[in-house]
Design a protein around this motif. Structure first.
Motif, short mmCIF file in Angstrom:
data_model
loop_
_atom_site.label_atom_id
_atom_site.label_comp_id
_atom_site.label_asym_id
_atom_site.label_seq_id
_atom_site.Cartn_x
_atom_site.Cartn_y
_atom_site.Cartn_z
N ALA A 309 -35.89 61.67 21.05
CA ALA A 309 -36.51 63.00 21.10
C ALA A 309 -35.52 64.08 20.66
O ALA A 309 -34.35 64.07 21.05
CB ALA A 309 -37.00 63.28 22.52
N GLY A 311 -33.80 67.83 20.48
CA GLY A 311 -33.52 68.91 21.44
C GLY A 311 -33.18 68.44 22.85
O GLY A 311 -33.11 69.24 23.77
N ARG A 312 -32.97 67.14 23.03
CA ARG A 312 -32.65 66.60 24.35
C ARG A 312 -31.27 65.95 24.30
O ARG A 312 -30.82 65.49 23.26
CB ARG A 312 -33.65 65.49 24.73
N ARG A 313 -30.64 65.84 25.48
CA ARG A 313 -29.36 65.17 25.56
C ARG A 313 -29.58 63.67 25.76
O ARG A 313 -30.26 63.25 26.70
CB ARG A 313 -28.55 65.73 26.72
N HIS A 314 -29.04 62.90 24.84
CA HIS A 314 -29.11 61.44 24.94
C HIS A 314 -27.72 60.90 25.21
O HIS A 314 -26.74 61.51 24.79
CB HIS A 314 -29.63 60.82 23.64
N ARG A 359 -26.89 65.42 21.43
CA ARG A 359 -28.09 66.24 21.49
C ARG A 359 -28.50 66.60 20.05
O ARG A 359 -27.98 67.58 19.48
CB ARG A 359 -27.85 67.52 22.30
#
Ligand SMILES: Nc1nc2c(c(=O)[nH]1)N[C@H]1C(S)=C(S)[C@@H](COP(=O)(O)O)O[C@H]1N2
Ligand SMILES: [Mo]
Length: 404
Positions: A309, A311-314, A359
């Protein structure tokens, strides 16, 4: 021990006819595929056969089937601990898994480098002092498909991606313990374990039992005769009742279903050290270079073409490893190799676990890269040196992902 010196000394002895096993004439015949080769393979107990080449279940979410082999998918390790569970461990079979009766199995030791032949049952072996070892088993051809996929080169052999590796805890008896008790002599030079699986036939030539000589210095160093994997008896596909584990060396050294071990005062040759598992190509001498030790590699615990996804922190997780010893550090690039930053080390040893927060701002196609450096300073180049059989792919692999 200098492995290059070992190999070149043996090659000259082979040319001079001092060596035994697989002759230069055999190799020439094999190369042109003229006739079957008599290899002097002794009688070994017949083993029952399973239905397919591999006995254990191979669920498609964990494995890719490649002929008689099964490659582990890297995403199968995403929710796992340090060791690879037996049910996810890759399988490399030249033919098929034999079903062996541990109560009648025997290990026969023989050859000119022993004072007298010896024979052990599984019970005899288990009565000897045992030791435990966490070690990788990795095919020399692991990553081979990237010679083609990344470098546009044609190579022969199974088209593995990066899943022809596993790390397990092995328990067994040191090979040195067994060799010393059997009376290895001071002039022994080579030790050749041989499997009880069916003979390997290729190009119409019967190459006999799967076998490959080890120099005596390595055989007496850290090699294990293992009867347990991750605390359970060895499963059939991984060598029941006993297999060899050769830490740091290519998978073919770790002979499964071992039935005989030849200890020789003259150099030994088999197709697995004269034709296979040698590096041939423009960068190598005409007679090829023997492959013993593994190289440096890294992999992400992600599916190929994973979706993440935007815009998310992975947290990207992966593992790196080397045949030379521990990994010193790992760098990751998420921008096509332009910039690199250190990954956070998680747990080291037979392989290094690491993680890297990421991110991704914008949706789109990205490639992830991981590059490790080991204790000797060996690292992963951008391009791996070509060899015709596609062994030892050590270059950084570009792992495609989609951010959506
Ligand atoms: N007897 C025997 N031993 C063998 C093989 C084989 O086909 N027969 N394959 C070798 C190769 S090429 C590799 S990479 C490893 C694979 O071990 P695994 O199947 O337990 O993962 O076993 C090695 N030992
Ligand atoms: Mo292998």
């Amino acid at each position: 021990m200098d492995e290059r010196e070992y190999d070149s000394a043996r090659l000259s002895q082979w040319r001079a006819g001092v060596a035994s096993g697989f002759s230069r004439r055999d190799l020439a015949r094999l190369a042109v595929g003229v006739s079957a080769v008599a290899l002097g393979v002794g009688a070994a107990p017949a083993a029952a056969r399973a239905d397919g080449p591999i006995v254990k279940p191979l669920p498609p979410e964990w494995f890719t089937i490649r002929g008689t082999n099964a490659e582990m998918r890297w995403e199968a390790l995403a929710d796992q601990g340090y060791l690879v569970p037996v049910d996810r461990f890759f399988v490399r079979n030249h033919t098929s898994t034999p079903i062996i009766d541990g109560s009648t199995w025997r290990l026969e030791l023989f050859g000119s480098g022993l004072r007298a032949p010896a024979s052990l049952s599984l019970r005899d072996l288990k009565r000897l002092p045992s030791t435990e070892l966490v070690s990788a088993v990795e095919c020399a051809g692991n990553g081979r498909s990237f010679y083609t996929g990344q470098q546009g080169q044609t190579v022969s052999g199974t088209a593995w991606t990066l899943g022809a590796i596993g790390v397990a805890r092995w328990r067994g008896v040191r090979l040195s313990t067994v060799l010393r008790r059997a009376g290895i002599t001071r002039d022994a030079v080579d030790v050749q374990p041989e499997g009880l699986d069916p003979n390997f036939v290729t190009g119409g030539v019967d190459l006999g039992r799967v076998r490959r000589p080890l120099p005596v210095a390595k055989a007496l160093d850290d090699v294990l005769l293992a009867y347990e994997m991750n605390g359970e008896p060895l499963p059939p596909d991984h060598g029941y009742p006993v297999r060899v584990i050769v830490p740091g060396w290519i998978g073919i050294a770790s002979i499964k279903w071992v039935g005989r071990i030849e200890v020789s005062a003259t150099p030994l040759f088999s197709p697995w050290n004269t034709q296979f598992y040698r590096l041939f190509g423009p960068a190598y001498p005409a007679e090829g270079t023997l492959v013993s030790r593994q190289v440096v590699k890294s992999a992400f615990e992600l599916p190929w073409n994973a979706t993440l996804a935007a815009g998310r922190r992975h947290v990207l997780r992966g593992r790196s490893w080397s045949g030379n010893g521990p990994v010193r550090h790992v760098e990751v690039s998420t921008d096509g190799g332009a910039t690199w930053r250190r990954a956070r080390a998680v747990a080291g040893g037979a392989w290094q676990r690491w993680e890297y927060p990421w991110r991704p701002a914008a949706p789109g196609a990205y490639t992830l890269r991981a590059r490790a450096t080991d204790v000797t300073g060996a690292s992963q180049p951008a391009v791996a040196e070509f060899n015709t059989q596609g062994y030892l792919f050590d270059a950084v692999v570009a792992h495609p992902v989609t951010v959506g």
